[in-house]
Design a protein around this motif. Structure first.
Motif, PDB file in Angstrom:
ATOM      1  N   ALA A 115     -43.116  14.453 -25.115  1.00 10.64           N
ATOM      2  CA  ALA A 115     -42.672  15.684 -25.767  1.00 10.64           C
ATOM      3  C   ALA A 115     -41.284  16.123 -25.318  1.00 10.64           C
ATOM      4  N   TRP A 116     -40.781  15.591 -24.185  1.00 10.77           N
ATOM      5  CA  TRP A 116     -39.464  16.014 -23.718  1.00 10.77           C
ATOM      6  C   TRP A 116     -38.329  15.316 -24.470  1.00 10.77           C
ATOM      7  N   SER A 163     -38.755  16.281 -34.361  1.00 10.69           N
ATOM      8  CA  SER A 163     -39.726  16.519 -33.293  1.00 10.69           C
ATOM      9  C   SER A 163     -41.119  16.060 -33.697  1.00 10.69           C
ATOM     10  N   ILE A 177     -43.025  13.008 -31.673  1.00 12.11           N
ATOM     11  CA  ILE A 177     -44.221  13.328 -30.887  1.00 12.11           C
ATOM     12  C   ILE A 177     -45.499  12.924 -31.609  1.00 12.11           C
ATOM     13  N   GLU A 178     -45.608  13.284 -32.884  1.00 12.59           N
ATOM     14  CA  GLU A 178     -46.857  13.055 -33.610  1.00 12.59           C
ATOM     15  C   GLU A 178     -46.945  11.649 -34.198  1.00 12.59           C
TER      16      GLU A 178
END
Length: 431
Positions: free
Chosen positions: A271-272, A260, A264-265
């Protein structure tokens, strides 16, 4: 039986209460697992940084639980340890409701993690006792499939309760988790195995399996022989297996600890997407775990684990190659990487457990499994720090490090393929 065999399911006659106990336990775990950090922050008002320190402290303090649990399994049998692990968590989750003092919660978190670390080797040892000849990997596969289904269903129920009730919903989740552990403990404690007919064609199928001792087949009760961890650690082949267990634990934890944050980062993707990747993993485990375990049971276990390691290397290469600037192609690469990752996971999990149980003498089985649990606990302590440190220094570095670890595992498994006895590498499979 033909359909059951095609699906890769074991013979469960006379052992269904144990399966129900596992499902109940998994439902409760699924209720709380997605909200573990948020519960202490939102319902108890503890800062997130303090919550992180609490969980890390609990993980460190629970490291001795696996080896201690292994010793207890060999002395009193796995069922007693399994019941105790559930009762510990009944007490801790009940106590969560009544305290919000950080130092008290640290003690409760530590006790909970002790219960978790006792649970895993006890379950695997009990399965080793009740499984039919040649079907241990199928039992481990079924257990894993049921746990994933239960955790997924529990997560949905937990999300509903939290969304509906807010803080009260969190309290309800914790209370229901305590009830689930109590129910699971009761099912295991009261189960008495009756004579179980072996399936047609099973190895040694001359009649029913007659229970003895702790409600397990004759000859499978804890043996009253002397032996300890010194004897286990003298098994050099097993030390090689432990090294691969640690590598595979890091690979598995990459899904929950690293992916994750990476998506995302590090890649700046929506984010989904991680949630969808987790869903793919869960569905594949539930639908394919037992059938794949059956498909590979004719092959030598070190060879199956080598294939798993190579597939993990492929999946890590795919994750590292995700193009962050193109969301559409990135999703395609991530999905492909997750499919390959999950196939590796499906091959490794039941095979590794069956290999360790096959290596262990009956009077030392708990200790072997206790050291396997210790490797997992060490990986859980190290993974968050190591993965985030590598990710901060380069988006591809965690995947490169995991790939190198898998390459080392392939080399170790090649050596094990040469030195392990044939009956350890592959159990006799029912006709």
């Amino acid at each position: 039986m033909a359909v059951i065999d095609t699906l890769g399911l074991p013979n469960t006659t006379g052992r269904r209460p144990l399966i129900v106990a596992q499902v109940v336990d998994a439902l409760g775990t699924g209720l709380f697992l997605p909200f573990a950090v948020v519960y202490f922050h939102a319902a108890k008002g503890i800062p997130l940084t303090t919550v992180g320190l609490m969980l890390s402290a609990g993980a460190l303090l629970s490291l001795p639980a696996g080896p201690l649990g292994g010793r207890l399994i060999d002395r009193i049998g796995p069922r007693g340890v399994l019941v105790a692990s559930n009762l510990i968590r009944v007490l801790t989750f009940t106590a969560y409701v009544f305290t919000d003092t950080p130092w008290q919660l640290v003690l409760l978190v530590t006790a909970t993690m002790w219960g978790d670390s006792l649970f895993r080797p006890a379950v695997f040892a009990l399965v080793a006792q009740v499984a039919d000849d040649g079907h241990r990997a199928r039992w481990y596969a079924m257990d894993r499939s049921l746990r994933n289904a239960g955790i997924g269903a529990g997560g949905l129920v937990g999300s509903t309760l939290v969304g509906w009730g807010g803080t009260s919903g969190y309290t309800a989740v914790v209370a229901l988790n305590a009830v689930s552990f109590l129910a699971a403990a009761g099912l295991v404690a009261t189960w008495r195995r009756t004579a179980v007919p072996r399936p047609a064609g099973a190895a040694g199928a001359a009649g029913p399996v007659v229970p003895a001792g702790d409600g397990v087949p004759a000859g499978d009760a804890p043996e009253q022989r002397r032996g300890g961890y010194r004897e286990v650690l003298a098994d050099r082949a097993f030390l090689g297996v432990l090294a691969t267990v640690w590598v595979f634990a890091l690979c598995d934890l990459a899904l929950t600890v690293l992916l994750s944050a990476y998506v995302i980062e590090a890649r700046g993707l929506p984010a989904w997407q991680p949630g969808m990747l987790f869903a793919i993993n869960t569905v594949m485990v539930v639908l394919a775990q037992t059938a794949l375990a059956r498909a590979v049971e004719r092959y030598r276990r070190p060879a199956v684990l080598q294939v798993a390691a190579v597939l993990w290397m492929v999946s890590f290469a795919l994750f590292a190659a995700v193009p962050g600037e193109y969301a559409g192609p990135a999703l395609g690469v991530l999905v492909l990487g997750m499919v390959v990752f999950t196939v590796a996971e499906l091959l490794q999990a039941p095979t590794s457990s069956a290999l360790i149980v096959g290596m262990a003498a009956g009077h030392l089985r708990g200790r072997y499994l206790g050291l396997e649990e210790l490797m997992w606990s060490l990986a859980k302590v190290l993974a968050p720090t190591v993965f985030t440190w590598l990710l901060a220094r380069g988006a591809g570095l965690p995947w490169l490090a995991l790939g190198v670890c898998c390459l080392v595992a392939v080399v170790l498994l090649r050596r094990l393929h040469r030195v392990l006895p044939a009956h350890v590498q592959r159990e006799t499979v029912d006709a």
